[in-house]
Motif scaffolding. Sequence first.
Motif, PDB file in Angstrom:
ATOM      1  N   VAL A  61       0.993  14.489   5.676  1.00 25.12           N
ATOM      2  CA  VAL A  61       0.253  13.582   4.794  1.00 25.12           C
ATOM      3  C   VAL A  61       1.219  13.014   3.769  1.00 25.12           C
ATOM      4  N   SER A  62       1.354  11.696   3.755  1.00 26.68           N
ATOM      5  CA  SER A  62       2.311  11.068   2.846  1.00 26.68           C
ATOM      6  C   SER A  62       1.745  10.951   1.435  1.00 26.68           C
ATOM      7  N   LEU A  63       2.647  10.821   0.483  1.00 25.81           N
ATOM      8  CA  LEU A  63       2.252  10.632  -0.916  1.00 25.81           C
ATOM      9  C   LEU A  63       1.443   9.342  -1.065  1.00 25.81           C
ATOM     10  N   ILE A  64       1.848   8.285  -0.353  1.00 22.11           N
ATOM     11  CA  ILE A  64       1.145   7.001  -0.439  1.00 22.11           C
ATOM     12  C   ILE A  64      -0.303   7.144   0.022  1.00 22.11           C
ATOM     13  N   ALA A  86      -6.052   7.125  -1.297  1.00 25.31           N
ATOM     14  CA  ALA A  86      -7.389   7.730  -1.263  1.00 25.31           C
ATOM     15  C   ALA A  86      -7.891   8.017  -2.672  1.00 25.31           C
ATOM     16  N   ALA A  87      -7.001   8.549  -3.508  1.00 29.74           N
ATOM     17  CA  ALA A  87      -7.385   8.878  -4.888  1.00 29.74           C
ATOM     18  C   ALA A  87      -7.782   7.621  -5.663  1.00 29.74           C
ATOM     19  N   GLU A  88      -7.033   6.529  -5.482  1.00 26.25           N
ATOM     20  CA  GLU A  88      -7.318   5.295  -6.214  1.00 26.25           C
ATOM     21  C   GLU A  88      -8.596   4.629  -5.717  1.00 26.25           C
ATOM     22  N   GLU A  89      -8.874   4.720  -4.409  1.00 28.86           N
ATOM     23  CA  GLU A  89     -10.132   4.170  -3.890  1.00 28.86           C
ATOM     24  C   GLU A  89     -11.320   4.946  -4.451  1.00 28.86           C
TER      25      GLU A  89
END
Length: 207
Positions: free
Chosen positions: A44-47, A52-55
């Motif tokens: 799982v990449s940082l991006i 997901a967190a920002e959405e």
Amino acid sequence: MKFYHLLEKIVTHPETHAKWLNTLSFMENAGAKKISACEHSEKVSLIQLKHAAEEHRHAYYLKKQIRKINPDLCSGYQQDELLAAFATRQYLHALDMKACRYLRRNFSLTKDELKYAAYLFVTYAIEVRADELYPVYQEALTKAASKIMVRSIIVEEEGHLEEMICQLDAFSEDWKIHAEIITCFEKHLYKQWIEAIVEEVLSVDYA
């Protein structure tokens, strides 16, 4: 009806505006859940985590804006708390299904690879749409002198699009050919969604 004129009408009617905000919140939340569902169990990449967190934060932010209209409206995502509820609930799911079928036909991918490819292309198509939708919405809000603003979302969605392009560059040299087809799927679904919203908004008594 042009999209801007639709938004002009929406922002002048408090209950309809609350449902519009809730509808956007629902879609941001659905997008965040789709991104998380596409995560590999280990890689799982940082991006991807950031996105997901920002959405999820956008979903929260939009939901919170409803309080500026009426804190008693749209407490959840019930059918009567969304605009064009059926089309809204189907929009992202249908795009994901169409994209997966297309990618399966055109790439030799494992199950995990297909999930990741779908994340890339579907999210790209949605970010292209967000880059068009939110600035027009902000324009309507500004004209109406609304207390509600979506400028912070606009900035982050622009960043998301740049990130998706970087990831797609790494995924395939000819990703633009495939992205164009998947964005065509999105355009068709978006048209159906907007038509359903227009029909519902025009049924509201604005007198």
